[in-house]
Design a protein around this motif. Structure first.
Motif, mmCIF file in Angstrom:
data_model
loop_
_atom_site.group_PDB
_atom_site.id
_atom_site.type_symbol
_atom_site.label_atom_id
_atom_site.label_comp_id
_atom_site.label_asym_id
_atom_site.label_seq_id
_atom_site.Cartn_x
_atom_site.Cartn_y
_atom_site.Cartn_z
ATOM 1 N N ILE A 1 42.373 39.859 -32.962
ATOM 2 C CA ILE A 1 41.996 40.450 -31.682
ATOM 3 C C ILE A 1 40.489 40.642 -31.625
ATOM 4 C CG2 ILE A 1 42.296 42.432 -30.162
ATOM 5 C CD1 ILE A 1 44.974 42.941 -31.508
ATOM 6 N N ASN A 2 39.887 40.183 -30.550
ATOM 7 C CA ASN A 2 38.459 40.425 -30.326
ATOM 8 C C ASN A 2 38.321 41.758 -29.597
ATOM 9 O OD1 ASN A 2 35.757 40.457 -29.817
ATOM 10 N ND2 ASN A 2 35.716 38.585 -28.584
ATOM 11 N N TYR A 3 38.174 42.828 -30.346
ATOM 12 C CA TYR A 3 38.172 44.166 -29.753
ATOM 13 C C TYR A 3 36.935 44.426 -28.896
ATOM 14 C CZ TYR A 3 42.025 45.274 -32.902
ATOM 15 O OH TYR A 3 43.241 45.300 -33.546
ATOM 16 N N LEU A 4 35.876 43.663 -29.093
ATOM 17 C CA LEU A 4 34.639 43.897 -28.345
ATOM 18 C C LEU A 4 34.499 42.986 -27.135
ATOM 19 C CD1 LEU A 4 32.141 44.399 -31.309
ATOM 20 C CD2 LEU A 4 33.101 46.152 -29.804
ATOM 21 N N ASP A 5 35.530 42.208 -26.855
ATOM 22 C CA ASP A 5 35.473 41.310 -25.707
ATOM 23 C C ASP A 5 35.342 42.115 -24.414
ATOM 24 O OD1 ASP A 5 35.574 38.954 -24.218
ATOM 25 O OD2 ASP A 5 37.757 39.106 -23.980
ATOM 26 N N GLY A 6 34.278 41.843 -23.659
ATOM 27 C CA GLY A 6 34.064 42.516 -22.379
ATOM 28 C C GLY A 6 33.493 43.915 -22.498
ATOM 29 N N ILE A 7 33.119 44.338 -23.699
ATOM 30 C CA ILE A 7 32.619 45.700 -23.904
ATOM 31 C C ILE A 7 31.123 45.659 -24.188
ATOM 32 C CG2 ILE A 7 32.742 47.740 -25.398
ATOM 33 C CD1 ILE A 7 35.684 47.093 -25.823
ATOM 34 N N THR A 8 30.382 46.523 -23.540
ATOM 35 C CA THR A 8 28.944 46.640 -23.779
ATOM 36 C C THR A 8 28.624 48.083 -24.167
ATOM 37 O OG1 THR A 8 28.524 47.080 -21.429
ATOM 38 C CG2 THR A 8 28.335 44.803 -22.180
ATOM 39 N N VAL A 9 27.520 48.229 -24.862
ATOM 40 C CA VAL A 9 27.064 49.551 -25.294
ATOM 41 C C VAL A 9 25.599 49.691 -24.915
ATOM 42 C CG1 VAL A 9 26.795 51.133 -27.227
ATOM 43 C CG2 VAL A 9 28.641 49.463 -27.258
ATOM 44 N N THR A 10 25.266 50.797 -24.299
ATOM 45 C CA THR A 10 23.869 51.048 -23.931
ATOM 46 C C THR A 10 23.445 52.414 -24.463
ATOM 47 O OG1 THR A 10 24.429 52.082 -21.808
ATOM 48 C CG2 THR A 10 24.111 49.695 -21.823
ATOM 49 N N ASP A 11 22.144 52.554 -24.659
ATOM 50 C CA ASP A 11 21.591 53.833 -25.096
ATOM 51 C C ASP A 11 20.242 54.008 -24.425
ATOM 52 O OD1 ASP A 11 21.837 56.116 -27.187
ATOM 53 O OD2 ASP A 11 19.800 55.373 -27.448
ATOM 54 N N ASP A 12 19.882 55.265 -24.151
ATOM 55 C CA ASP A 12 18.640 55.500 -23.415
ATOM 56 C C ASP A 12 17.384 55.207 -24.241
ATOM 57 O OD1 ASP A 12 19.264 57.588 -25.037
ATOM 58 O OD2 ASP A 12 19.084 59.161 -23.523
ATOM 59 N N TYR A 13 17.492 55.154 -25.583
ATOM 60 C CA TYR A 13 16.323 54.873 -26.411
ATOM 61 C C TYR A 13 16.553 53.732 -27.400
ATOM 62 C CZ TYR A 13 14.322 59.210 -24.639
ATOM 63 O OH TYR A 13 13.827 60.191 -23.820
ATOM 64 N N ASP A 14 17.713 53.701 -27.992
ATOM 65 C CA ASP A 14 18.001 52.706 -29.021
ATOM 66 C C ASP A 14 18.500 51.419 -28.361
ATOM 67 O OD1 ASP A 14 18.733 51.234 -31.209
ATOM 68 O OD2 ASP A 14 19.890 52.817 -32.169
ATOM 69 N N GLU A 15 17.739 50.340 -28.538
ATOM 70 C CA GLU A 15 18.121 49.082 -27.909
ATOM 71 C C GLU A 15 19.299 48.409 -28.605
ATOM 72 O OE1 GLU A 15 14.735 46.576 -27.717
ATOM 73 O OE2 GLU A 15 13.621 47.853 -26.303
ATOM 74 N N ASP A 16 19.543 48.772 -29.846
ATOM 75 C CA ASP A 16 20.613 48.116 -30.591
ATOM 76 C C ASP A 16 21.381 49.153 -31.417
ATOM 77 O OD1 ASP A 16 22.242 46.125 -31.630
ATOM 78 O OD2 ASP A 16 20.838 45.603 -33.233
ATOM 79 N N PRO A 17 22.151 50.016 -30.768
ATOM 80 C CA PRO A 17 22.893 51.029 -31.527
ATOM 81 C C PRO A 17 23.954 50.402 -32.415
ATOM 82 C CG PRO A 17 23.578 51.022 -29.227
ATOM 83 C CD PRO A 17 22.390 50.116 -29.320
ATOM 84 N N PHE A 18 24.269 51.082 -33.501
ATOM 85 C CA PHE A 18 25.314 50.640 -34.412
ATOM 86 C C PHE A 18 26.674 50.821 -33.745
ATOM 87 C CE2 PHE A 18 28.564 52.060 -37.432
ATOM 88 C CZ PHE A 18 28.662 50.938 -38.245
ATOM 89 N N VAL A 19 27.534 49.797 -33.840
ATOM 90 C CA VAL A 19 28.867 49.843 -33.222
ATOM 91 C C VAL A 19 29.909 49.481 -34.278
ATOM 92 C CG1 VAL A 19 30.387 48.900 -31.442
ATOM 93 C CG2 VAL A 19 27.955 49.233 -30.954
ATOM 94 N N MET A 20 30.978 50.255 -34.314
ATOM 95 C CA MET A 20 32.064 49.987 -35.247
ATOM 96 C C MET A 20 33.389 50.184 -34.517
ATOM 97 S SD MET A 20 33.050 51.888 -38.825
ATOM 98 C CE MET A 20 33.843 53.280 -37.999
ATOM 99 N N VAL A 21 34.353 49.333 -34.820
ATOM 100 C CA VAL A 21 35.701 49.458 -34.267
ATOM 101 C C VAL A 21 36.662 49.760 -35.410
ATOM 102 C CG1 VAL A 21 37.541 48.356 -32.947
ATOM 103 C CG2 VAL A 21 35.145 47.819 -32.429
ATOM 104 N N ASP A 22 37.349 50.895 -35.310
ATOM 105 C CA ASP A 22 38.347 51.259 -36.313
ATOM 106 C C ASP A 22 39.719 50.833 -35.795
ATOM 107 O OD1 ASP A 22 40.006 52.314 -38.197
ATOM 108 O OD2 ASP A 22 39.525 54.418 -37.790
#
Length: 419
Positions: free
Chosen positions: A195-216
């Motif tokens: 399963i591609n759990y990140l399909d269609g999902i985006t993450v934004t942050d007001d300062y960090d351009e590349d926040p760490f993302v993890m799927v449990d």
């Protein structure tokens, strides 16, 4: 006889003259010498420092070649001068020079621990060595975004200090990253797939351009029918953490029936009907501003939905649908119904889950009103008949509403920490 007496007197006169001359010579020699001399650490030892008017033949009798002037100490020396005199003198090597160094500019997030003072200065130099490096006014506690000069005190082993002003750019970042597009997933139990759990999902942050993302997804058992919870976790460089859950439904392909609670969510009429009903109801609940609209939403759910324990597991949309159509549900249904209406109204909101979980969980909403985040809970409680709305951390705090604030944006009059 007179001649003999004259000679005697002449000898006495000469002796007096010689004695007087010797006396004044010794006196002048003693007056000319400086018996206790202090020099700065790192300086040269010079014979001239031991005389007011250095004689041409002045020299050290003591061998001074082994003296390390970079190390403060006291030495007893012997000097020779004026062709006849040797005197004991004292040489004191002392350090009165403050350390030198430069400031190392820093970028600092207000939510993170400040660096050690020693990390804020560099290229330090001192003959006796550095004894301590400290913030002059204690560890800073700037919470607002801005540029600041932070004084750092550098002290050597002889208590000489210098203050270095260190530039800090402070960023007030208490907001965790935001997920967009998190959705429930359904597959059949016969599908042997990744399963591609990140399909269609985006993450934004007001300062960090590349926040760490993890799927449990450790709880998902591919091939085993059931409804499983997947946790999405995002962390920015400031240490703010966001966690959101979704469900993975694995349907059994042996029968036409899907697992309990899964079917209604994936029938498209069900999804469309939920949001159609929500938009229709919102026409009646919309107020003059977001605060009034949000209050109307929570008041309606609190008034028209009855508390009923739900056995088993149901999806978010099913819980919201039951609250809207059957006017019943547990805390998850109250929360889900409010969330759907808030989403349709375009009012920012988030999920809050009781932490730590005791005998069971509890859900409520965090709603952004007038630029601040507030706790709102439409659930009916037997011993609390009134509505929880627009409350700060202190105002909502009771045994039902403990939570981990690090998972949430900073609340009105609150902190990003655990409460």
């Amino acid at each position: 006889m007179n001649k003999i007496i004259g000679k005697i007197l002449a000898c006495v006169y000469c002796a007096v003259i010689v004695a007087t001359t010797v006396y004044f010579t010794i006196r002048d020699a003693n007056r000319n010498i400086i018996k206790d001399v202090t020099i700065e650490a790192g300086s040269q030892i010079k014979i001239e420092d031991f005389f007011k008017d250095c004689p041409d033949d002045a020299r050290f009798v003591t061998d001074i070649s082994g003296i390390d002037t970079s190390v403060p100490s006291i030495y007893m020396l012997k000097v020779f001068y004026d062709e006849a005199f040797e005197k004991d003198v004292t040489l004191r090597i002392e350090d009165h020079t403050a350390p030198k160094g430069i400031a190392l500019p820093h970028n600092q997030y207000a939510s993170l621990a400040w660096p050690e003072a020693s990390e804020c200065v560099g290229y330090l130099y001192d003959l006796s060595g550095i004894a301590s490096i400290e913030y002059k006014n204690g560890v800073p506690d700037y919470q607002l975004t801005g540029d600041y000069l932070v004084p750092v005190v550098v002290t050597d082993w002889y208590n000489n200090s210098t203050v270095i002003e260190v530039p800090f750019h402070v960023t007030d970042d208490h907001n965790a990253p935001l997920f967009y597009g998190i959705h429930d997933i359904t597959i059949g139990d016969a599908e042997d797939t990744v399963i591609n759990y990140l399909d269609g999902i985006t993450v934004t942050d007001d300062y960090d351009e590349d926040p760490f993302v993890m799927v449990d997804s450790s709880r998902v058992q591919i091939g085993e029918p059931g409804i499983y919870t997947v946790s999405y976790i995002a962390k920015d460089v400031a240490g703010n953490i966001r966690r959101q859950d979704a469900h993975v439904t694995i349907k059994s392909t042996d029968t036409d029936e899907s697992v309990s609670g899964a079917g209604s969510m994936w029938d498209s009429p069900y999804h469309n009907e939920l949001y159609r009903l929500a938009y229709d109801l919102l026409d009646e609940l919309r107020g003059d501003d977001d605060r009034e609209t949000a209050l109307n939403i929570f008041t309606w759910v609190h008034s028209y939905v009855s508390y009923e324990t739900v056995m088993g597991t149901i999806t978010f949309e099913e819980a919201a649908y039951n609250a809207l159509t059957k006017h019943s549900g547990d805390c998850y249904g109250f929360y889900a119904c409010c969330k759907v209406l808030l989403d349709c109204a375009g009012i920012p909101n988030m999920t809050v889950l009781r932490d730590p979980i005791t005998y069971n969980g509890h859900y409520w909403n965090l709603v952004k009103i007038d630029g601040e985040w507030y706790h709102c809970d439409s659930t009916k409680f037997m011993n609390h008949q009134s509505l929880y709305f627009g409350l700060t951390d202190d105002e909502i705090m009771d045994s039902r509403h403990q939570f981990n604030g690090s998972m949430l944006p900073v609340r009105a009059d609150g902190t990003p920490e655990y409460a």
